[in-house]
Design an enzyme around this catalytic site. Structure first.
Site, mmCIF file in Angstrom:
data_model
loop_
_atom_site.group_PDB
_atom_site.id
_atom_site.type_symbol
_atom_site.label_atom_id
_atom_site.label_comp_id
_atom_site.label_asym_id
_atom_site.label_seq_id
_atom_site.Cartn_x
_atom_site.Cartn_y
_atom_site.Cartn_z
ATOM 1 N N GLY A 66 -4.191 13.617 -0.336
ATOM 2 C CA GLY A 66 -4.687 13.127 0.950
ATOM 3 C C GLY A 66 -3.709 13.367 2.089
ATOM 4 N N THR A 67 -2.434 13.121 1.834
ATOM 5 C CA THR A 67 -1.430 13.278 2.893
ATOM 6 C C THR A 67 -1.369 14.731 3.354
ATOM 7 O OG1 THR A 67 -0.164 11.447 1.975
ATOM 8 C CG2 THR A 67 1.029 12.967 3.430
ATOM 9 N N ASN A 144 -8.139 1.658 4.542
ATOM 10 C CA ASN A 144 -7.607 1.376 3.216
ATOM 11 C C ASN A 144 -7.235 -0.085 3.005
ATOM 12 O OD1 ASN A 144 -5.921 2.878 5.206
ATOM 13 N ND2 ASN A 144 -4.236 2.035 4.011
ATOM 14 N N GLN A 172 -10.588 6.906 1.469
ATOM 15 C CA GLN A 172 -11.097 5.670 0.860
ATOM 16 C C GLN A 172 -12.622 5.609 0.853
ATOM 17 O OE1 GLN A 172 -9.318 3.423 -0.718
ATOM 18 N NE2 GLN A 172 -7.250 3.967 -0.079
ATOM 19 N N SER A 192 -8.829 12.566 -1.552
ATOM 20 C CA SER A 192 -7.676 12.543 -2.444
ATOM 21 C C SER A 192 -8.126 12.221 -3.863
ATOM 22 C CB SER A 192 -6.692 11.470 -1.958
ATOM 23 O OG SER A 192 -5.695 11.260 -2.928
ATOM 24 N N HIS A 194 -6.625 10.956 -6.538
ATOM 25 C CA HIS A 194 -6.252 9.752 -7.275
ATOM 26 C C HIS A 194 -6.950 8.483 -6.790
ATOM 27 C CE1 HIS A 194 -3.061 7.724 -4.694
ATOM 28 N NE2 HIS A 194 -3.133 8.887 -4.086
ATOM 29 N N CYS A 318 1.334 2.436 0.366
ATOM 30 C CA CYS A 318 2.140 3.529 0.899
ATOM 31 C C CYS A 318 3.195 3.013 1.863
ATOM 32 C CB CYS A 318 1.253 4.532 1.622
ATOM 33 S SG CYS A 318 -0.137 5.023 0.628
#
Ligand code: PLP
Length: 378
Positions: A66-67, A144, A172, A192, A194, A318
């Site tokens: 995602g980042t 999130n 999300q 993302s 995960h 995070c």
């Protein structure tokens, strides 16, 4: 109860990843049989993601999560223009906020629109922020920390009207809400692995045909020149399968989680005095409950529940090393103390009624203890 931080890799995703690791060692860029076999895995996975998002396969770029997707989208547009103005919001994930802050140091202008007390962005505020030199709008699909869903379709409409590229971080939202890139009129969108039961370190970016990006890293020109580097074939296979299954299961699973989440919220509000739900006044993804416990430090509650092997979070994971209270909650008008007294519960595939009841059983005593310690400390 911390599925917004991450999710376990689901069995089906692990099986396809293991099969690729065992049987499919070729480099997808090689022309020979082993390369073609690996390339086929990429093609199939790209098709699955495209189908899940209502996109074309050629519009899907695989990334390292995602980042990286967020950075690729935002810096990619910024670099192409060289200068200009970006509209984003104060509640974005650090992957967006810090990217925008970094661009500010390079001379870009950024407007950070605010949220109301329910945590929602007003599309009209986004419209008002657009200037003649605006090059990008970046607004997340669902937050999130609170789970609050943002009016992306309305913002997409405004962006299209004004001819500004619209990017949405849907890390999300994807798998929890219907996410259709054409209906929402988004030009770029990040996901993302995960967060949807695929492994960590794999993600994707949707880039609408016609949107030009300068890549973050230069190299062999993989992913149609948008992300160089030999692809994580096993991770990509797992992501495709997890995304396909997530879409197939989304409706009944969202409803199941809504029932569990509502039971959790009702139970907490009844069993623990001085509690309220942050973001309750608007649409939220169905798995998330962000609850404020008056005069009880959220981090201490996290540790108290951890002693009972219940995993929750007091700010976004995070940003867990930061001592600052949640900027998402303070943007909604909570005081510093109120934000510190908040805890995020997020449910997922392996959560069931037994988990919720056990949490409700132990929580009142945990909060009582934290409150008495807080009182003793003055
Ligand atoms: N965007 C949002 C909304 C997130 O919740 C997260 C992860 O917490 C990210 C981006 C970053 O994704 P990744 O962990 O894959 O880099």
């Amino acid at each position: 109860m911390d599925y917004n931080a991450t999710t376990p890799t689901r069995h089906e995703a692990r099986v396809v990843a293991e099969r690729v690791l065992r049987d499919c060692y070729g480099n997808p860029s090689s022309v020979h049989f082993a390369g073609r076999q690996a390339k086929k895995v990429l093609d199939e996975s790209r098709e699955k993601l495209a189908a899940a998002l209502g996109a074309r396969a050629s519009e899907i770029v695989f990334t390292g999560g995602g980042t990286e997707s967020d950075n690729t989208a935002i810096k990619g547009v910024a670099s192409r223009h060289g200068r200009g103005h970006i509209v984003t919001s104060v509640i974005e994930h650090p992957a967006v906020l810090e990217t925008c802050r970094s661009l500010e140091t390079e001379g870009f202008d950024v407007t950070y629109v605010t949220v109301d007390t329910a945590g929602r962005i007003d599309p009209e505020e986004v419209r008002d922020a657009i200037r003649s030199d605006t090059i990008l709008i970046s607004i997340m699909w669902a937050n999130n920390e609170t789970g609050v869903v943002q009016p992306v379709a309305a913002i997409g409409e405004i962006a299209r009207e004004r001819g500004v590229v619209f990017f949405s971080d849907a890390v999300q939202a994807f798998a929890r809400l219907p996410v259709d890139v054409r209906e929402a009129r988004v030009d770029m969108l990040s996901i993302s692995g995960h967060k949807l039961y695929a492994p960590k370190g794999i993600g994707a970016l949707y880039v609408r045909k016609g949107v030009e990006l300068v890549p973050l890293a230069h190299g062999g020109g993989h992913e149609r020149g948008r992300r160089s580097g030999t692809e994580n074939v096993a991770g990509i296979a797992a992501l495709g399968e997890a995304a396909r299954l997530a879409c197939e299961e989304r409706e009944p699973e969202s409803e199941r989680l809504r029932v569990l989440r509502d039971r959790l919220e009702d139970g907490v509000l009844k069993a623990v005095p001085g509690t309220s739900v942050n973001g309750a006044g608007t649409g939220r993804i169905s798995n998330t409950a962000n609850i404020r416990f008056e005069a009880a430090d959220g981090e201490a509650i996290v540790y108290g529940l951890d002693e009972q092997r219940i995993a929750v979070s007091s700010a976004s994971a995070c940003a867990a090393s930061h001592t600052e209270p949640s900027y998402v909650l303070t943007a909604m008008g909570l005081s510093r103390r109120e934000a510190e007294d908040s805890v995020r519960f997020s449910l997922g595939r392996y959560s069931d009624a037994t988990d919720v009841e056990r949490c409700l059983e132990v929580l009142p005593a945990v909060v009582d203890r934290v409150r008495s310690l807080d009182r003793a400390a003055g």
